[in-house]
Design a protein around this motif. Structure first.
Motif, mmCIF file in Angstrom:
data_model
loop_
_atom_site.group_PDB
_atom_site.id
_atom_site.type_symbol
_atom_site.label_atom_id
_atom_site.label_comp_id
_atom_site.label_asym_id
_atom_site.label_seq_id
_atom_site.Cartn_x
_atom_site.Cartn_y
_atom_site.Cartn_z
ATOM 1 N N THR A 178 -42.274 -2.524 7.333
ATOM 2 C CA THR A 178 -41.010 -2.020 7.848
ATOM 3 C C THR A 178 -40.069 -3.189 8.093
ATOM 4 O O THR A 178 -40.480 -4.356 8.098
ATOM 5 C CB THR A 178 -41.215 -1.256 9.163
ATOM 6 O OG1 THR A 178 -41.565 -2.183 10.204
ATOM 7 C CG2 THR A 178 -42.326 -0.214 9.018
ATOM 8 N N CYS A 179 -38.807 -2.878 8.339
ATOM 9 C CA CYS A 179 -37.827 -3.936 8.594
ATOM 10 C C CYS A 179 -37.984 -4.526 9.990
ATOM 11 O O CYS A 179 -37.267 -5.458 10.358
ATOM 12 C CB CYS A 179 -36.406 -3.410 8.402
ATOM 13 S SG CYS A 179 -35.939 -2.099 9.547
ATOM 14 N N HIS A 180 -38.952 -4.022 10.762
ATOM 15 C CA HIS A 180 -39.168 -4.542 12.118
ATOM 16 C C HIS A 180 -39.609 -6.001 12.107
ATOM 17 O O HIS A 180 -39.469 -6.707 13.099
ATOM 18 C CB HIS A 180 -40.200 -3.673 12.822
ATOM 19 C CG HIS A 180 -40.086 -3.659 14.312
ATOM 20 N ND1 HIS A 180 -38.921 -3.351 14.985
ATOM 21 C CD2 HIS A 180 -40.992 -3.919 15.277
ATOM 22 C CE1 HIS A 180 -39.114 -3.415 16.279
ATOM 23 N NE2 HIS A 180 -40.368 -3.770 16.485
ATOM 24 N N TRP B 229 -46.913 -3.111 1.972
ATOM 25 C CA TRP B 229 -45.791 -2.300 2.456
ATOM 26 C C TRP B 229 -45.558 -2.614 3.938
ATOM 27 O O TRP B 229 -46.498 -2.832 4.692
ATOM 28 C CB TRP B 229 -46.119 -0.823 2.278
ATOM 29 C CG TRP B 229 -45.020 0.146 2.624
ATOM 30 C CD1 TRP B 229 -44.136 0.715 1.764
ATOM 31 C CD2 TRP B 229 -44.714 0.680 3.916
ATOM 32 N NE1 TRP B 229 -43.289 1.575 2.441
ATOM 33 C CE2 TRP B 229 -43.623 1.562 3.766
ATOM 34 C CE3 TRP B 229 -45.249 0.485 5.199
ATOM 35 C CZ2 TRP B 229 -43.056 2.260 4.843
ATOM 36 C CZ3 TRP B 229 -44.685 1.169 6.272
ATOM 37 C CH2 TRP B 229 -43.606 2.045 6.081
ATOM 38 N N ARG C 253 -40.331 -2.445 1.248
ATOM 39 C CA ARG C 253 -39.961 -1.659 2.422
ATOM 40 C C ARG C 253 -39.741 -0.200 2.048
ATOM 41 O O ARG C 253 -39.868 0.682 2.869
ATOM 42 C CB ARG C 253 -38.695 -2.246 3.076
ATOM 43 C CG ARG C 253 -38.919 -3.642 3.654
ATOM 44 C CD ARG C 253 -39.935 -3.581 4.781
ATOM 45 N NE ARG C 253 -40.310 -4.886 5.315
ATOM 46 C CZ ARG C 253 -41.414 -5.516 5.019
ATOM 47 N NH1 ARG C 253 -42.266 -5.001 4.122
ATOM 48 N NH2 ARG C 253 -41.729 -6.670 5.593
ATOM 49 N N GLU C 254 -39.404 0.031 0.802
ATOM 50 C CA GLU C 254 -39.275 1.380 0.247
ATOM 51 C C GLU C 254 -40.004 1.355 -1.085
ATOM 52 O O GLU C 254 -39.592 0.652 -2.009
ATOM 53 C CB GLU C 254 -37.808 1.739 0.054
ATOM 54 C CG GLU C 254 -37.557 3.184 -0.309
ATOM 55 C CD GLU C 254 -37.597 4.140 0.868
ATOM 56 O OE1 GLU C 254 -37.861 5.341 0.632
ATOM 57 O OE2 GLU C 254 -37.370 3.693 2.009
ATOM 58 N N ARG D 205 -36.510 2.887 13.254
ATOM 59 C CA ARG D 205 -35.922 2.520 11.969
ATOM 60 C C ARG D 205 -34.764 1.542 12.156
ATOM 61 O O ARG D 205 -34.093 1.528 13.196
ATOM 62 C CB ARG D 205 -35.417 3.770 11.245
ATOM 63 C CG ARG D 205 -36.481 4.853 11.066
ATOM 64 C CD ARG D 205 -37.586 4.405 10.112
ATOM 65 N NE ARG D 205 -38.686 5.349 10.037
ATOM 66 C CZ ARG D 205 -38.703 6.436 9.268
ATOM 67 N NH1 ARG D 205 -37.650 6.718 8.522
ATOM 68 N NH2 ARG D 205 -39.743 7.226 9.249
ATOM 69 N N ASP D 206 -34.531 0.731 11.142
ATOM 70 C CA ASP D 206 -33.362 -0.154 11.092
ATOM 71 C C ASP D 206 -33.252 -1.031 12.339
ATOM 72 O O ASP D 206 -32.184 -1.196 12.924
ATOM 73 C CB ASP D 206 -32.081 0.664 10.930
ATOM 74 C CG ASP D 206 -32.081 1.479 9.651
ATOM 75 O OD1 ASP D 206 -32.439 0.913 8.602
ATOM 76 O OD2 ASP D 206 -31.740 2.675 9.700
ATOM 77 N N ASP E 282 -46.559 -7.179 6.385
ATOM 78 C CA ASP E 282 -46.874 -6.063 5.505
ATOM 79 C C ASP E 282 -48.299 -5.605 5.815
ATOM 80 O O ASP E 282 -49.043 -6.270 6.540
ATOM 81 C CB ASP E 282 -46.819 -6.484 4.028
ATOM 82 C CG ASP E 282 -45.506 -7.133 3.639
ATOM 83 O OD1 ASP E 282 -44.462 -6.506 3.850
ATOM 84 O OD2 ASP E 282 -45.538 -8.280 3.140
ATOM 85 N N GLY F 29 -42.828 -0.385 14.478
ATOM 86 C CA GLY F 29 -41.984 -0.507 13.297
ATOM 87 C C GLY F 29 -41.948 0.765 12.470
ATOM 88 O O GLY F 29 -40.917 1.083 11.854
ATOM 89 N N LEU F 30 -43.053 1.514 12.429
ATOM 90 C CA LEU F 30 -43.069 2.780 11.702
ATOM 91 C C LEU F 30 -42.124 3.799 12.315
ATOM 92 O O LEU F 30 -41.579 4.663 11.615
ATOM 93 C CB LEU F 30 -44.485 3.366 11.691
ATOM 94 C CG LEU F 30 -45.551 2.631 10.878
ATOM 95 C CD1 LEU F 30 -46.897 3.306 11.059
ATOM 96 C CD2 LEU F 30 -45.179 2.580 9.395
#
Length: 393
Positions: free
Chosen positions: A216-218, A214, A194-195, A299-300, A222, A295-296
């Protein structure tokens, strides 16, 4: 050594992957010589696409079935719950090590664009099969692999040793890379991030490539991204290639929100509204372009798609920074979807704004997005690094 075109499941799979341009000509010798079966334990849990679950297959009880799945284009779980269930023959709560499906493995090797003699770092040894494929083509002395789990690393070393490919397998957290053998021409990760750790950029030579799943937390989705390190070695940038789903780097595993911690039983305090966005346009699948684009930007925020019941499908949103939540209920009868949201963040408003940006941008697919990683962090962009994706909320 058997030819790729001899009659067996593995060569048949190879022909299928060749036809799909997943297996390229330069990787045929490695595919033919280094079979996945040589790196699997006797007890495995292949993934069943029909039931969306894994089931046990024991080589001692049914060797024919075991070999059939070992040579099939399916992912196979090899460890549950970080090995805490060692010796238990039932599936655990969370799959924590696996052998990826061959089509994904060879698509990533194709996209890595490694050449004989290149020095490669692999993050996530797993069974050792991917490292063995790299070593067969590039030379074992040119491959370094990092595995965080000591038991998994030991098993991979034994398998690689039996195969005559003594890859340097390092037992460590892959976040730090393997600086003792840097710089590398290529770095490939077989776990989702994720990072993206900046150490991976630092340990790749200028002009070298970092290939990583890669996301996101959504959600759990990947997408592979191929980053090329800049001439000054300070940053890396490149486009996303195709959707995948990998187990996450252990230090970046998401903590899935508990519904009961967010939503009161009576839904008290939630604001009600409607939206004209349809379920089809919104995208409720794991690999939808809209889902990736949202998701991009948001955030969070975690998304959870519930099963459809009585013509209605709820999609839940949970904030990772506070206890804000939202739910949109899509309907099959053509009526506008109903939205409920509560908390300091108006999560649905954020997601809806992100969706509209994606829509107004021409509904771009994953391949139009890219990523830049620098000492300052990571930035997603659309079409070029000069057009960063906006952050909503």
């Amino acid at each position: 050594m058997k030819s790729l075109h001899e009659s067996s499941a593995w060569p048949d799979l190879g022909c299928c992957l060749l036809d799909r341009n997943v297996l390229t000509a330069d990787w045929i010798p490695a595919f033919s010589h280094v079979r996945r079966a040589a790196f699997l334990p006797d007890v495995i849990w292949p993934y069943d696409t029909g039931t969306c679950g894994s089931f046990l297959v024991d080589r001692a009880r049914d060797p024919r079935e075991w070999h059939a799945y070992a040579d099939a284009n399916v992912p196979i779980v090899t460890q549950w719950d970080d090995g805490r269930r060692h010796g238990d023959r039932t599936a655990g709560e969370e799959s924590t090590s696996s052998a990826s499906m061959p089509s994904v493995v060879f698509a990533m090797l194709r996209d890595l664009q490694a050449l004989p003699g290149d020095r490669v770092l692999e993050i996530g040894t797993g069974t050792g099969w991917n490292a063995a494929l790299l070593a067969h083509r590039l030379g074992a002395e040119n491959v370094t692999s990092v595995e965080v789990d000591p038991d998994v690393a030991d098993a991979a070393r034994r398998s690689l040793g039996r195969f005559g490919l003594p890859v340097d397998v390092v037992t460590a957290d892959g976040t730090a890379g393997a600086p003792h053998r840097a710089p590398y021409d290529r770095i490939i990760a077989t776990c989702g991030v994720r990072e993206l750790p900046y150490a991976w950029v630092e340990q790749t030579r200028p002009g070298g490539t970092v290939l990583v799943p890669w996301g996101t937390c959504h959600g759990t989705m990947d997408a592979t991204v191929r980053l090329v390190v800049s001439d000054d070695g300070r940053s890396a940038a490149g486009r996303f290639l195709e959707p995948v789903e990998f187990m996450k780097l252990r230090s970046q595993r998401p903590a899935w929100p508990r519904h009961a911690d967010y939503v009161p039983a009576d839904g008290h305090g939630a604001e009600r509204s409607t939206t004209t966005i349809t379920e089809k346009a919104f995208g409720t699948g794991r690999f939808d372009d809209a889902h990736f684009a949202v998701g991009l930007q948001v955030r969070d925020c975690v998304r959870s798609v519930a099963q459809e019941r009585d013509g209605r499908r709820p999609v839940w949103l949970y904030s990772l920074t506070d206890r804000s939540w939202a739910v949109v209920v899509f309907r099959d009868d053509g009526q506008d979807a109903v939205v409920h949201q509560a908390g300091a963040r108006a999560l649905w408003d954020e997601v809806e704004a992100a969706w509209h940006w994606w829509d107004l941008s021409g509904r771009p697919g994953i391949g139009r997005f890219g990523l830049t990683v620098s000492p300052e962090g990571q930035t997603a962009w659309l079409d070029s690094p000069d057009h960063p994706v906006p952050v909503v909320g």
